[in-house]
Every structure is written in structure tokens, then in C-alpha cells.
Motif scaffolding. Structure first.
Motif: not given
Lengths: 342, 342
Positions: A27-28, A45-49, A60, A64
Motif C-alpha cells: 500500500t505504501k 513516503k507515498r502510496k504505492t498504487r 513512484r 520517493t
């Protein structure tokens, strides 16, 4: 135990090289710039998507990574290597994620080579639980021991094995998949499709299933006040809250899971004979006070060669959400040629 | 597969040094002079009679050692080292047998130093199943693999673990005690006093118990013709005979044990991810044709990371009764300083 080193001063002038540790989760994405002592000097940090596809996910990760380096007041050319923990089977030597169902089914993704090409520095890819265990071993709760069994119960049950001061990856990078050890022939169905794996008996998912089953059977529980069971999961936080309020059903189910984890841990120690066992993961972080004493008692009782508890400490993980990225960073640091490290 | 190297010519003129391998068993002592290639060039045996005490037993070990050297047409001063496999916990570095219930309860016997003093050459003491696994790894069925799980079902279930080309002894010389991994919570009582250990489910002892239980319950079996159940045990040989004659009860019980061994083996491989698994021991030697195919099928089915069988061979041990002494000899040879070996 809490997280360590979060509030260290940032520094643009570093005597020792800095590595970047990345936790690529389902998820992240967490990334931190880490110094040689395992201190975090900048994070992002960042959402994984991952549902957007491999290329978008790697993009992404790169963003990050740059954000974390920037947060440390550094440039990427001041970073000597990247270590990344991925949720699946990783070929450390090739840098390939062979199989990662939690990343929208990655198969044979050359994550290491791709990141290396983009960043221009060495990149090392490790299974996330292996990385987390290595983190606890190098800069966390298991520091100072030469052989460590890591057990991480959460949605599943992950494991990591340090033997003779080294991560044991196995012959096919598939070692320490302890969650699917069958401890109950014809037991409850597991997410893997088989029955009776320890993961189907003592993970948060198994605990949730057992609580829901009892509630449907008419047993009262405070969980029905805490969660809308029609749409929400019973998180580890909810379990902790129900435990704190003395809910008998939740207490029963969690104590039983802890007992099974302890008997299982004894089997693992009978096999591996490590110097210590470190327990982490979401379920343990939330419920350690109730679970760890039961895990310890059952482990010591089921060891075939009795030991004094001080000679086989069963300790709680210390690094929390930073374990994977710190372990990945420390692995990357240790994997650099010697002159690059000093 | 049978035993190897038994009929090699003896030689009084050896280019490479000879070591002595000794299998100190609960009932008998086997000793062989072994060359660097693991060929047996002289042997002797004698009953252990450990009930006569530690000193008398060590005296019998020494006599058997001299007999084996004599059988090889050598003198003891032509032997460069002794390796000895003992049925219990052995401290390899100190040469101490810490605990051996099958030797009339030896506790902390300095076997290595005592033999070294008597013989004037280095002596290395290892757990017998570790030694047997090392034998299969160096000169037996598992030769050429760098990581090996050895499983030896008999009266109990012993194990041995080779990782990265080395015997993994654990932090307290207690590794690979796989027989007491609990695979069935609240399962059958084990010899260790606990319940549900794999040894209580799938050893020869467990098979015997299950067969006797069914016979007492009225199920017919040819075993009642083969053995006087009032006074004799059901040996592995009897089991093999009953299998050969197609006895349905014995077949059922052994097939079930083999299935449990396979599921257990998958759990071990999920954990250790070795290159191969070698199965030996009295029960397997007698019943391999029935048991090994079932063990293999269950193992491959329960692996969380599927592999082609050729990438995880599950092979039958090749050295039979010589495995322990050959492994002990090879360990001794490998433990000598390099210039003494060449």
C-alpha cells in the motif's frame, strides 16, 4: 520500544557515506536516507498504487527516493547505494522481484537493474521480511546476536533467519517462509489454499476469522461496538482496544493464537537453535503485552533442550515501520565493496 | 543404493592420511578406518554395554578403534584423527557429550579429551544424526549439494542440516532436533512427554502404536502372524514384510505416516530452502518403496514456492549403517589443520 533515531539532526556534511533504504509495501512506499550507524537522516513516503502497473510503480519509487534524499538535505550523488525491501520472492544477486502478489502480481520484475540505471548507484533488492529481520539484527532489538529467528505475525506470518551473522536466503531465495508450516493437519483453510498452516491458525487474519465466527454464533463481544463488521476489517488496533477493555472473546482468541505461536516457535528453535527470537509485525506491536508472555511460556515449555530464558531471549522488535527500510539500507551498506563503505 | 566402498582393497601404504570414524550407538560401536575419499579400509564392531559405566564404555570404544585400525593393516600412529558420532547433544569444540540418554544417561562426558589422551591424536565428537547427514553430504547420496536437510525416521526422528556447505550446529549444539516439532496440537503423546511432535505421528514407534491400537480394536493384520506381540516389537523389517504381503492395516498406517512426513518436510523446506532432502534411517531403509513416493508427493504439494522435483530432489540415503562413522570421519578430516590433511 518505539522507533529509533527519528529525531536525529539532519546533516549535509557527512563523514561516512549515506545509503537509501526503501520499504516497497503493497500500500505504501517508505524511503529514508540512513547513515552507517543506521540513523535515519531524512525520509519520504507515498502510496504505492501498484495497480497502475510496473513502470508507474517504479516511477513512484524513484520520486520517493529523491524526496527522502532531499529531506536529508543531500543530493542523490551523495548516496552510495540503495537497499529495497519488496513483498515477495527477491533474487538478491540479480535484483529481480520474482513474484510479488501484493504488488498487483509482479512477476520477474528487474527492479534492481531498472533503479540502478535511473539512479546511477548500486541497488540491492531483498524480501521485505528478510530485510526487516536484518534490520532488527543490525540496528534493532536483536543487535549483538549472531543467529536470529524473526517472526512477524500480521495479515500473514512472515519470517527471517540470520545464521552465523548472515541472512539465510536459501537455495532459491525462498527460505524463511515460515507462515505456511503446517501445524494442524486438516486445520483451518489458509490463504494459500492449503489447510492448517500456522498463518491460518495464528495470524491477525485467523484471529479475525475466529472472532467473527464466534460473534455469528451468538457470543457477545465489544468488537461489535468498535467496528462496523459489515464493511470494516478487525484491525490489530481494534484487537488491542478490545484487549484493553477486557473483552473475553477477543482475549480468548488472541491467547489461543499466542499459544500456537509459542509451540511453533519452539519447533523452529528445535530446528534452528538460534541465539534469540525477535517478534514483530502489526499484531505483535498492538498486542505484545498479552501475546508475548504466552508465546514465551509456550516456547520454553516445548523446547526439547530446555534453556534458561536468558539464554534464549524472545524479544519484541524495536524498529516498527522502519525495520524493512533500515534492514534494506544496512544490507546495501554491507554489500558495497569495502572501500566504498569506508 | 546399498553400502559403498565396503570391498575396497586394504592398503598399508597410503598416500593420503587415514582417519578413524566411529559410530557410538546405544547398542553397538562401529569403527572404520577411512581414507580421504571416504573409502572404508578396515572395520570393527563391538556391543556398547553402556550400562557398565562411562569408563568401561570408553575402554570398549578404544578397543574397537584399535581393532578397526588393525583390520586396515595399519597402526594407530598412521591415523591422523578420530571422528566419533554420539547419540545425544555433543559440544563439537570441546569434545564433550553433554547429554546422551541412550548411553545410560551420560551427562557432560569429556569423550573427546579422554580419547585424545589415550590415542595421542585429535578427536572430534559430533551428534550422530548430524554426522550421518554430513556423511551423506560428503560421500553419500547428497554429494554435490551445498544445502541439505537430512531426515532420519526410526525409533525417533532425527535430523541434520547442512547450509552453505557446512553443518549447522546451532547456538547451543542443539540444532536439527526436528523430531519434536509439533505438527498436531494435542496429538498423540510423544516419548518426550509432550503431544503431537512429528516423532509421535510418523516414527516407527508411532506406526507400531497405531498398528497395535487397531489390532486391539479388532482389525486383522498379518503382523499377528509375523510377531509375538506379547513380547516383541514391530521392527522396520516386520513392517517391510507386511507391506510386501499387502497387509491393508500396515499399508494404511505407513502411508499415513509418510503423508505426515511429506507435509512436515514441506514446512522444513519452506523454512530452510535447501537444495535437496535426504531421507534415511531404519524405517526408510525398510519401507522406502512405499514411503518415499508419498513423502515426495506431499512435500511438493505443500511447498509454498512450487519447484520442479528435479530442483528439489528428495533422495534416499546411500550409506546405510556406515553413514554416521563416515560422516564423523569426514568431519574429523575437514577439521584438521590444512597441512595435516594434505
Amino acid at each position: 520500544m518505539g522507533k529509533k533515531s527519528k529525531n536525529e539532526p539532519k546533516s549535509g556534511q557527512l563523514a561516512a557515506p549515506v545509503v537509501l533504504g526503501i520499504d516497497l509495501g503493497g500500500t505504501k512506499i517508505l524511503a529514508s536516507a540512513v547513515d552507517r550507524q543506521g540513523r535515519i537522516i531524512g525520509s519520504a513516503k507515498r502510496k504505492t498504487r501498484s495497480e497502475r502497473g510496473v513502470d508507474a510503480t517504479i516511477e513512484r519509487i524513484l520520486k520517493t527516493a529523491y524526496d527522502a534524499v532531499d529531506d536529508a538535505n543531500l543530493d542523490m550523488d551523495q548516496i552510495s547505494a540503495v537497499g529495497i525491501g519488496a513483498p515477495g520472492v527477491a533474487d538478491y544477486d540479480a535484483g529481480v522481484v520474482e513474484f510479488a502478489p501484493n504488488l498487483s502480481n509482479w512477476v520477474n520484475v528487474p527492479l534492481g537493474p531498472t533503479l540502478k540505471k535511473a539512479l546511477g548507484i548500486p541497488v540491492f533488492v531483498e524480501n521485505d521480511v528478510n530485510a526487516g529481520t536484518y534490520g532488527e539484527y543490525t540496528v534493532g532489538a536483536a543487535r549483538g546476536y549472531q543467529s536470529v529467528l524473526g517472526v512477524f505475525p500480521g495479515t500473514g506470518i512472515g519470517g527471517g533467519i540470520i545464521l552465523g551473522g548472515k541472512l539465510w536466503r536459501g537455495a532459491r531465495n525462498a527460505a524463511a517462509e515460515i507462515g505456511h508450516f503446517v501445524v494442524m493437519i486438516d486445520g483451518p483453510v489458509c490463504g494459500c489454499g492449503r489447510r492448517g498452516c500456522i498463518e491460518a491458525v495464528a495470524s491477525r487474519t485467523a484471529i479475525e476469522r475466529d472472532i467473527l465466527g464466534e460473534i455469528r454464533g451468538g457470543r457477545p463481544s465489544i468488537v461489535t461496538d468498535l467496528v462496523n463488521l459489515d464493511k470494516d476489517r478487525i484491525t490489530s488496533g481494534t484487537l488491542a482496544e478490545a484487549l484493553a477493555k477486557g473483552d473475553p472473546l477477543v482475549t480468548d482468541v488472541i491467547e489461543r493464537a499466542a499459544y500456537h505461536l509459542g509451540v511453533f516457535t519452539a519447533g523452529m528453535v528445535n530446528t534452528l537453535d538460534t541465539e534469540c527470537v525477535v517478534y514483530g509485525g502489526g499484531l505483535i506491536e498492538a498486542c505484545a503485552d498479552v501475546m508475548l508472555p504466552i508465546i514465551r511460556e509456550a516456547t520454553y515449555r516445548y523446547l526439547i533442550r530446555p534453556v534458561e530464558p536468558e539464554h534464549l531471549p524472545i524479544i519484541e522488535a524495536a524498529l516498527g515501520d522502519d525495520a524493512v527500510l533500515l534492514g534494506a539500507a544496512m544490507l546495501a551498506s554491507a554489500s558495497l565493496p569495502h572501500k566504498q563503505r569506508t
